[in-house]
Design a protein around this motif. Structure first.
Motif, mmCIF file in Angstrom:
data_model
loop_
_atom_site.group_PDB
_atom_site.id
_atom_site.type_symbol
_atom_site.label_atom_id
_atom_site.label_comp_id
_atom_site.label_asym_id
_atom_site.label_seq_id
_atom_site.Cartn_x
_atom_site.Cartn_y
_atom_site.Cartn_z
ATOM 1 N N VAL A 118 0.836 -1.212 0.000
ATOM 2 C CA VAL A 118 0.000 0.000 0.000
ATOM 3 C C VAL A 118 0.864 1.253 0.000
ATOM 4 O O VAL A 118 0.663 2.174 -0.776
ATOM 5 N N ARG A 119 1.862 1.288 0.897
ATOM 6 C CA ARG A 119 2.731 2.461 0.982
ATOM 7 C C ARG A 119 4.145 2.020 1.335
ATOM 8 O O ARG A 119 4.371 0.872 1.725
ATOM 9 N N ALA A 120 5.085 2.951 1.204
ATOM 10 C CA ALA A 120 6.495 2.599 1.384
ATOM 11 C C ALA A 120 6.947 2.649 2.841
ATOM 12 O O ALA A 120 7.924 2.024 3.215
ATOM 13 N N THR A 121 6.217 3.408 3.680
ATOM 14 C CA THR A 121 6.636 3.568 5.079
ATOM 15 C C THR A 121 5.610 2.967 6.033
ATOM 16 O O THR A 121 4.437 2.836 5.692
ATOM 17 N N GLU A 122 6.073 2.611 7.236
ATOM 18 C CA GLU A 122 5.197 2.059 8.295
ATOM 19 C C GLU A 122 4.259 1.001 7.751
ATOM 20 O O GLU A 122 3.046 1.018 8.000
ATOM 21 N N ILE A 123 4.845 0.055 7.009
ATOM 22 C CA ILE A 123 4.057 -0.987 6.347
ATOM 23 C C ILE A 123 3.239 -1.796 7.347
ATOM 24 O O ILE A 123 2.091 -2.170 7.084
ATOM 25 N N ASP A 124 3.829 -2.026 8.536
ATOM 26 C CA ASP A 124 3.138 -2.852 9.537
ATOM 27 C C ASP A 124 1.920 -2.162 10.141
ATOM 28 O O ASP A 124 1.078 -2.806 10.759
ATOM 29 N N LYS A 125 1.803 -0.825 9.940
ATOM 30 C CA LYS A 125 0.671 -0.097 10.518
ATOM 31 C C LYS A 125 -0.443 0.181 9.494
ATOM 32 O O LYS A 125 -1.399 0.882 9.795
ATOM 33 N N VAL A 126 -0.296 -0.368 8.296
ATOM 34 C CA VAL A 126 -1.290 -0.103 7.240
ATOM 35 C C VAL A 126 -2.637 -0.714 7.614
ATOM 36 O O VAL A 126 -2.728 -1.885 7.976
ATOM 37 N N ASP A 127 -3.676 0.109 7.538
ATOM 38 C CA ASP A 127 -5.050 -0.373 7.734
ATOM 39 C C ASP A 127 -5.726 -0.338 6.355
ATOM 40 O O ASP A 127 -5.941 0.737 5.801
ATOM 41 N N MET A 128 -6.038 -1.507 5.817
ATOM 42 C CA MET A 128 -6.614 -1.566 4.464
ATOM 43 C C MET A 128 -7.915 -0.777 4.369
ATOM 44 O O MET A 128 -8.200 -0.139 3.361
ATOM 45 N N TYR A 129 -8.717 -0.792 5.447
ATOM 46 C CA TYR A 129 -10.013 -0.111 5.414
ATOM 47 C C TYR A 129 -9.874 1.410 5.464
ATOM 48 O O TYR A 129 -10.813 2.135 5.157
ATOM 49 N N GLN A 130 -8.674 1.907 5.864
ATOM 50 C CA GLN A 130 -8.431 3.349 5.845
ATOM 51 C C GLN A 130 -7.582 3.749 4.637
ATOM 52 O O GLN A 130 -7.167 4.893 4.514
ATOM 53 N N SER A 131 -7.345 2.781 3.756
ATOM 54 C CA SER A 131 -6.562 3.054 2.552
ATOM 55 C C SER A 131 -7.444 3.101 1.311
ATOM 56 O O SER A 131 -7.271 3.949 0.440
ATOM 57 N N TYR A 132 -8.387 2.161 1.236
ATOM 58 C CA TYR A 132 -9.276 2.065 0.070
ATOM 59 C C TYR A 132 -10.675 1.681 0.506
ATOM 60 O O TYR A 132 -10.873 1.065 1.549
ATOM 61 N N ARG A 133 -11.636 2.009 -0.361
ATOM 62 C CA ARG A 133 -13.019 1.554 -0.201
ATOM 63 C C ARG A 133 -13.491 1.055 -1.568
ATOM 64 O O ARG A 133 -13.025 1.554 -2.599
ATOM 65 N N PRO A 134 -14.420 0.088 -1.590
ATOM 66 C CA PRO A 134 -14.945 -0.367 -2.885
ATOM 67 C C PRO A 134 -15.477 0.810 -3.703
ATOM 68 O O PRO A 134 -16.142 1.692 -3.167
ATOM 69 N N GLY A 135 -15.133 0.826 -4.982
ATOM 70 C CA GLY A 135 -15.547 1.911 -5.871
ATOM 71 C C GLY A 135 -14.467 2.948 -6.096
ATOM 72 O O GLY A 135 -14.537 3.734 -7.043
ATOM 73 N N ASP A 136 -13.446 2.980 -5.222
ATOM 74 C CA ASP A 136 -12.341 3.933 -5.403
ATOM 75 C C ASP A 136 -11.597 3.646 -6.712
ATOM 76 O O ASP A 136 -11.431 2.486 -7.095
ATOM 77 N N ILE A 137 -11.140 4.697 -7.362
ATOM 78 C CA ILE A 137 -10.294 4.551 -8.552
ATOM 79 C C ILE A 137 -8.850 4.809 -8.107
ATOM 80 O O ILE A 137 -8.561 5.861 -7.510
ATOM 81 N N VAL A 138 -7.967 3.845 -8.362
ATOM 82 C CA VAL A 138 -6.574 3.989 -7.925
ATOM 83 C C VAL A 138 -5.612 3.931 -9.112
ATOM 84 O O VAL A 138 -5.898 3.298 -10.122
ATOM 85 N N ARG A 139 -4.482 4.618 -8.939
ATOM 86 C CA ARG A 139 -3.365 4.485 -9.873
ATOM 87 C C ARG A 139 -2.337 3.602 -9.180
ATOM 88 O O ARG A 139 -1.976 3.856 -8.026
ATOM 89 N N ALA A 140 -1.888 2.552 -9.854
ATOM 90 C CA ALA A 140 -0.961 1.599 -9.233
ATOM 91 C C ALA A 140 0.049 1.113 -10.267
ATOM 92 O O ALA A 140 -0.140 1.294 -11.472
ATOM 93 N N VAL A 141 1.115 0.491 -9.783
ATOM 94 C CA VAL A 141 2.109 -0.107 -10.668
ATOM 95 C C VAL A 141 2.011 -1.625 -10.530
ATOM 96 O O VAL A 141 1.757 -2.150 -9.442
ATOM 97 N N VAL A 142 2.176 -2.322 -11.655
ATOM 98 C CA VAL A 142 2.118 -3.787 -11.641
ATOM 99 C C VAL A 142 3.451 -4.331 -11.128
ATOM 100 O O VAL A 142 4.511 -4.010 -11.672
ATOM 101 N N LEU A 143 3.392 -5.133 -10.066
ATOM 102 C CA LEU A 143 4.606 -5.758 -9.532
ATOM 103 C C LEU A 143 4.906 -7.047 -10.273
ATOM 104 O O LEU A 143 6.020 -7.291 -10.709
#
Length: 198
Positions: A118-143
């Motif tokens: 999700v992000r580059a810093t504090e990976i262990d503190k990432v809350d998925m529900y505070q990062s995205y919601r269904p219907g959001d449009i995101v820009r991402a890179v394919v790993l």
């Protein structure tokens, strides 16, 4: 022999990167490629096995992917994609990829954003529900091409993340920081992993 080949015409549906068989027993035909000892699909279509021609020196069957339509862009590692979040879970979010490197796609590709991507810093503190919601449009890179026919995506750069979203009240969310967006109707603030506005 031709009849035997046709028997496999309606074979399993496969997608790019999917394993078709072992190169010791199969030759990569059209729509397929060899990678080490693996033969994988390079396009979306049906897996078909064609027996070797009578008297052929190479007695391996040929595996090919047929029946694929001319498709638009296909996600590749490093591609920038635009995707719509479809489901958010505790450790990952799934999304439907809509564009690859600004080109619309003609087939459905599924992406997956794992908690650690999700992000580059504090990976262990990432809350998925505070990062995205269904219907959001995101820009991402394919790993990479992940598992279960889904591409692994990452938003762990400043310019990646939510680019468009709707609030709980139905208004448009406007970015106000890296982690917050505000509803233009109610002024309510919602948490997101926001993409840097260019």
């Amino acid at each position: 022999m031709a009849a035997t080949a046709m028997d496999h015409d309606g074979g399993d549906m496969v997608t790019p990167g999917e394993l078709l068989g072992n190169s010791l027993t199969l030759v990569a035909g059209r729509g397929a490629y060899a990678e080490g000892r693996s033969v994988r699909a390079s396009v979306t279509g049906h897996r078909r096995v064609v027996p070797p021609a009578p008297g052929s020196d190479d007695q391996r069957s040929t595996v090919e992917v047929v029946g694929h339509k001319a498709h638009g862009a296909v996600p590749q590692p490093g591609s920038i994609v635009i995707a719509r979040i479809t489901k958010v879970m505790a450790r990952m979010a799934s999304a439907d990829i809509m564009c690859v490197d600004t080109k619309a796609i003609k087939e459905k590709f599924t992406g997956m954003i794992r908690q650690q991507d999700v992000r580059a810093t504090e990976i262990d503190k990432v809350d998925m529900y505070q990062s995205y919601r269904p219907g959001d449009i995101v820009r991402a890179v394919v790993l990479s091409l992940g598992d279960a026919r889904a591409y692994y995506l990452s938003t762990a750069k400043n310019e990646l993340g939510v680019v468009s979203a709707q609030s709980i009240a139905g208004g448009t969310l406007v970015p106000i920081s890296w982690t917050e967006m505000q509803c233009d109707l109610t002024g309510q603030i919602e948490q997101r992993k926001v993409a840097k506005v260019e």
